[in-house]
Enzyme design. Structure first.
Site, PDB file in Angstrom:
ATOM      1  N   HIS A 189       0.833  -1.212   0.000  1.00 36.83           N
ATOM      2  CA  HIS A 189       0.000   0.000   0.000  1.00 36.83           C
ATOM      3  C   HIS A 189       0.863   1.256   0.000  1.00 36.83           C
ATOM      4  CE1 HIS A 189      -3.561   2.447   1.466  1.00 36.83           C
ATOM      5  NE2 HIS A 189      -2.560   3.203   1.913  1.00 36.83           N
ATOM      6  N   GLU A 190       1.833   1.333   0.900  1.00 31.59           N
ATOM      7  CA  GLU A 190       2.654   2.551   1.004  1.00 31.59           C
ATOM      8  C   GLU A 190       3.544   2.732  -0.221  1.00 31.59           C
ATOM      9  OE1 GLU A 190       1.753   4.604   3.085  1.00 31.59           O
ATOM     10  OE2 GLU A 190       0.627   3.296   4.435  1.00 31.59           O
ATOM     11  N   GLY A 269       4.665 -17.129 -20.491  1.00 35.93           N
ATOM     12  CA  GLY A 269       4.584 -18.559 -20.748  1.00 35.93           C
ATOM     13  C   GLY A 269       3.290 -19.147 -20.224  1.00 35.93           C
ATOM     14  N   GLY A 302       0.634 -16.516 -22.950  1.00 37.84           N
ATOM     15  CA  GLY A 302       0.722 -17.940 -22.691  1.00 37.84           C
ATOM     16  C   GLY A 302      -0.651 -18.565 -22.514  1.00 37.84           C
ATOM     17  N   GLY A 374     -18.659 -23.230 -20.747  1.00 39.86           N
ATOM     18  CA  GLY A 374     -17.457 -22.866 -21.480  1.00 39.86           C
ATOM     19  C   GLY A 374     -17.535 -21.528 -22.175  1.00 39.86           C
ATOM     20  N   ASP A 379     -14.258 -25.451 -26.521  1.00 40.49           N
ATOM     21  CA  ASP A 379     -13.868 -25.776 -25.153  1.00 40.49           C
ATOM     22  C   ASP A 379     -13.853 -27.281 -24.918  1.00 40.49           C
ATOM     23  OD1 ASP A 379     -13.900 -22.973 -24.481  1.00 40.49           O
ATOM     24  OD2 ASP A 379     -16.092 -23.125 -24.484  1.00 40.49           O
TER      25      ASP A 379
END
EC number: 3.4.24.40
Length: 481
Positions: A189-190, A269, A302, A374, A379
């Site tokens: 966060h900071e 990848g 990938g 899907g 798919d």
């Protein structure tokens, strides 16, 4: 899913829900999980798209290490761990040098920002000038012990304190960021502030009566959408069960990429997230079923996989960019940044819902009674053990030129849900050939290959363009129409 198929979900929902239970109803409900923007009002606040949350929220300072209003340009930055200081910009004293554990965790936080954007970080010695500096404080200006504050940081710039990040060593999470998730969360966060990101709205710790109700300018200002937010995920329907993110979340990724450009070399990848992870990032990795995952994925290419196979909880996994998933017993704890394609998903041993995207997805339900959708693309769907439902929302989901495979269909146990097609008229079965009137389903058994072809001729279509191929024999009673 493409926009016209999203419209199909809308128009088909009532028809699907009007009949007996369908997996389609579950898919529809999950598809609109955390819908944002589009003029919606949530919690009495306007709902912002990610782009609007970035432009009107997180990047309000309009500053980067390349200058004010210089956006999309890479930055090579230095950082150091200070040995000592006289006082912080807020007047705190009692310097304590970062411990080796703190240094390691801060470097991991820096790495998480560099994964998302075109940033490089090089460590320099404490006596050298650095863009970002880290130091602990322990006391107030009057010498009394400080037990109230957590941490703060300065934006980029040319001032001597620009980019400085200060942490209260009296806080256990700051001393032990390796075992206390809130410590690592605070570091990331900071660093976000030190890179130019603000809180999503005009609030700061210790300044007035701040809360989600009083201070959030838009509905999605929570730690579910941004690590830069102060507000708990329950405000936006999430449930992390007390866990915190370690890296930037969906809106943070978009914001830091606006400032410095997207890092298109990150994980190009074939990457696995969750179990069997090869990311080399702790917050993307589950080593056992008790590991709580809280992350948003940035991935530049990938063929990638969400592997949540080690969990026994009922999970809901959505592979679409900008979506949230319920993983490992948490709610809305895993998200996918805009511009990211995750191709594959593996469920666990609970009753899971898996939603694909426009890629050629491989969805594996695992054990349990799962619902697999899907979406578009060719798919490959594997339900696994249990009573599974394979859902289709429109004719585009499995076409003659890009058809799905269902690899392990169990007749009399599993179902194929075509209920979404009811909005075009009731479906009926034909035996050997279509009549041409539309809304007809035909099952064609190929004994030589032990496969079934499921054809559907939709009303108003001149030809048959919906096909699902199924390993195993399928009966009419297996189809929800």
């Amino acid at each position: 899913m493409q926009q016209n198929e999203k419209a199909s979900l809308n128009t088909s929902a009532a028809a699907a829900k009007a009949g007996s239970y369908t997996g389609y109803a579950d898919v529809y409900d999950f598809w609109y999980y955390h819908q944002r923007g589009d003029g919606l009002t949530v919690n009495g606040k306007p709902s912002y798209t990610t782009d609007k949350a970035v432009s009107e929220g997180l990047t309000r300072p309009h500053t980067t290490w390349n200058g004010d209003n210089v956006f999309g340009k890479a930055a090579n930055l230095t950082y150091s761990f200070l040995n000592t200081f006289s006082s912080t910009p807020n007047g705190h004293t009692g310097p304590v040098k970062f411990t080796p554990v703190q240094m390691q965790q801060a470097k991991l936080s820096l790495q998480s920002w560099a994964d998302a954007a075109n940033l490089t970080f090089t460590e320099v010695s404490p006596n050298q000038k650095a863009n970002i500096t880290f130091a602990n404080y322990t006391r107030n200006a009057d010498g009394s012990l400080n037990t109230d504050t957590q941490a703060y940081a300065a934006y980029p710039g040319t001032h001597p304190v620009s980019g400085s990040a200060w942490f209260n060593y009296n806080q256990s999470s700051i001393r032990n960021p390796d075992t206390d998730e809130y410590g690592r969360h605070s570091f990331t966060h900071e660093i976000g502030h030190a890179l130019g990101l603000s809180h999503p709205a005009e609030y700061n710790a210790g300044e007035g009566d701040i809360s989600y109700k009083n201070s959030a300018a838009y509905a999605e200002d929570s730690r579910q959408f941004s690590i830069m937010s102060y507000w708990e995920v329950e405000n936006t329907g999430g449930d992390f069960k007390g866990h915190y993110s370690a890296g930037p979340l969906m809106d943070d990724i978009a914001a830091i990429q606006k400032l410095y450009g997207a890092n298109m070399t990150t994980r190009t990848g074939d990457t696995v997230y969750g179990f069997n992870s090869n990311t080399d990032r702790d917050f993307y990795t589950a080593t056992n079923s008790s590991k709580a995952l809280v992350f948003s994925v940035w991935d530049a290419g990938g063929t990638d996989t969400f592997d949540f196979s080690g969990y026994s909880n009922n999970q809901r996994i959505n592979l679409n960019e900008g979506s949230f998933s319920d993983v490992g017993g948490l709610k809305g704890n895993v998200s996918i940044a805009h511009g990211v394609t995750i191709e594959n998903a593996i469920g666990g041993s609970g009753n899971d819902i898996l939603i694909g995207n426009g890629a050629d997805n491989i969805l594996q339900g695992g054990a349990g009674d799962d619902v697999l959708y899907g979406s578009t693309g060719a798919d490959t769907l594997t339900g696994g053990a249990g009573r599974d439902i394979f859902v289709y929302g429109s004719g585009q989901d499995s076409t003659v030129s890009a058809y799905d495979w269902i690899t392990d269909f169990q007749t009399g146990i599993d179902k194929i849900d075509l209920s979404a097609f009811r909005n075009e008229g009731q479906l009926s079965f034909v035996q050997d050939q279509f009549t041409g009137k539309g809304q007809e389903v035909m099952l064609q058994w190929d004994a030589a290959n032990s496969t079934t072809n499921l054809w559907l001729h939709e009303a108003g279509h001149s030809s048959v363009d919906f096909l699902v191929r199924i390993v195993g024999q399928t009966a009419q009673s297996d189809i929800i129409v």
